[in-house]
Design a protein around this motif. Structure first.
Motif, PDB file in Angstrom:
ATOM      1  N   SER A 102      50.653 -10.096  18.657  1.00 32.72           N
ATOM      2  CA  SER A 102      50.834  -8.716  18.979  1.00 32.72           C
ATOM      3  C   SER A 102      52.000  -8.533  19.642  1.00 32.72           C
ATOM      4  O   SER A 102      52.772  -7.280  19.592  1.00 32.72           O
ATOM      5  CB  SER A 102      49.765  -7.938  19.946  1.00 32.72           C
ATOM      6  N   SER A 103      52.806  -9.403  20.516  1.00 31.72           N
ATOM      7  CA  SER A 103      53.775  -9.190  21.073  1.00 31.72           C
ATOM      8  C   SER A 103      55.166  -9.253  20.308  1.00 31.72           C
ATOM      9  O   SER A 103      56.147  -8.614  20.596  1.00 31.72           O
ATOM     10  CB  SER A 103      53.957 -10.306  22.395  1.00 31.72           C
ATOM     11  N   HIS A 104      54.826  -9.713  19.223  1.00 32.76           N
ATOM     12  CA  HIS A 104      56.024 -10.000  18.332  1.00 32.76           C
ATOM     13  C   HIS A 104      55.943  -8.607  17.243  1.00 32.76           C
ATOM     14  O   HIS A 104      56.828  -8.678  16.350  1.00 32.76           O
ATOM     15  CB  HIS A 104      55.827 -11.224  17.499  1.00 32.76           C
ATOM     16  N   GLU A 105      55.034  -7.811  17.269  1.00 33.93           N
ATOM     17  CA  GLU A 105      55.021  -6.640  16.240  1.00 33.93           C
ATOM     18  C   GLU A 105      56.111  -5.628  16.749  1.00 33.93           C
ATOM     19  O   GLU A 105      56.583  -5.124  18.048  1.00 33.93           O
ATOM     20  CB  GLU A 105      53.750  -5.908  16.631  1.00 33.93           C
ATOM     21  N   THR A 106      57.003  -5.217  15.839  1.00 31.55           N
ATOM     22  CA  THR A 106      58.181  -4.462  15.860  1.00 31.55           C
ATOM     23  C   THR A 106      57.691  -3.075  15.469  1.00 31.55           C
ATOM     24  O   THR A 106      58.318  -2.151  16.086  1.00 31.55           O
ATOM     25  CB  THR A 106      59.301  -4.765  15.182  1.00 31.55           C
ATOM     26  N   ARG A 107      56.741  -2.715  14.697  1.00 31.99           N
ATOM     27  CA  ARG A 107      56.373  -1.397  14.218  1.00 31.99           C
ATOM     28  C   ARG A 107      54.812  -1.306  14.286  1.00 31.99           C
ATOM     29  O   ARG A 107      54.321  -2.349  14.015  1.00 31.99           O
ATOM     30  CB  ARG A 107      57.175  -0.970  13.058  1.00 31.99           C
TER      31      ARG A 107
END
Length: 191
Positions: free
Chosen positions: A73-78
Motif C-alpha cells: 500500500s505504501s508503494h501505490e501512486t494512484r
C-alpha cells in the motif's frame, strides 16, 4: 625458535625527502580522482511496478491478498492501482487462498493446535470457507500432533501437579483444546 622475523614494511620502504612527501598526497589524490572518473557509473535499477513487487513477494512464499495489500500500500501512486494489480494476479492464478492455507498448514500444523492455526489463517484474511476446511482437516489429527509436541518438549510424565499444570499451559499456548491436552498428558501417564 629459529629467530626468523617477518620483514617490517616500514623498514623496507625508501625514505622520502621533504619535497617528495609534500608531492605524494597530491599525487595520490589525483590518482584517486582519475580512477573514479574512469570507473563506469553505477547503473540504477528502474523502480518496480506494484505487480512486479507483488510477484517478488509471491516468489518467496505464498501471500494472501490482504498481506500483499498491507505490504504494498505504501508503494501505490494512484488510487486503485494496487487493487487492479492484485486483481490481475488473482485472475492469472498467482494469488490463491487455498495455496496460502496449504502452505501455512504444511509449515505450522506439526507444532500448533487447530485453534492457533485457525487464528493465523484468519489473520491472513482468508475466506471463511477455506479456513473452515483447513481447520476440519486438522481436527482429525489433533490428538496425535499434541502428543508429539508434548513428547518432543517434555518426554516424561509430570512428576507433580505443578509440573502437570506447566505442561498443560505449554500445550494450551500452542493452540490445542483442553480435551486434547488432557488426553495427551493422561496418555503420557499410561506410558
Amino acid at each position: 625458535m629459529t629467530g626468523w622475523r617477518r620483514p617490517d614494511p616500514a623498514r623496507s620502504r625508501p625514505e622520502r625527502s621533504d619535497a617528495d612527501s609534500a608531492q605524494a598526497p597530491a599525487d595520490e589524490a589525483a590518482e584517486a580522482a582519475g580512477a573514479a572518473a574512469a570507473a563506469p557509473a553505477r547503473r540504477s535499477r528502474p523502480e518496480l511496478s506494484l505487480k512486479g513487487r507483488a510477484l517478488r513477494l509471491l516468489s518467496m512464499r505464498e501471500h494472501s491478498r490482504l498481506e500483499l495489500e498491507r505490504k504494498l500500500s505504501s508503494h501505490e501512486t494512484r488510487e486503485g492501482e494496487l487493487a487492479e494489480a492484485l486483481d490481475a494476479l488473482t485472475a492469472r492464478g498467482f494469488i490463491s487462498d487455498e495455496r496460502v492455507a496449504d502452505s501455512l498448514l504444511h509449515r505450522r500444523a506439526a507444532k500448533l493446535g487447530a485453534s492457533r492455526v485457525k487464528a493465523e489463517l484468519q489473520a491472513k484474511g482468508l475466506d471463511d470457507a477455506v479456513v473452515r476446511e483447513a481447520v476440519e482437516s486438522l481436527r482429525a489429527t489433533e490428538q496425535e500432533r499434541a502428543r508429539e509436541v508434548w513428547r518432543r518438549k517434555f518426554g516424561q510424565p509430570p512428576a507433580d501437579t505443578a509440573e502437570r499444570a506447566r505442561q498443560m499451559r505449554f500445550l494450551a499456548a500452542r493452540g490445542f483444546s483442553g480435551e486434547t491436552i488432557r488426553k495427551a498428558i493422561e496418555g503420557a501417564d499410561e506410558d
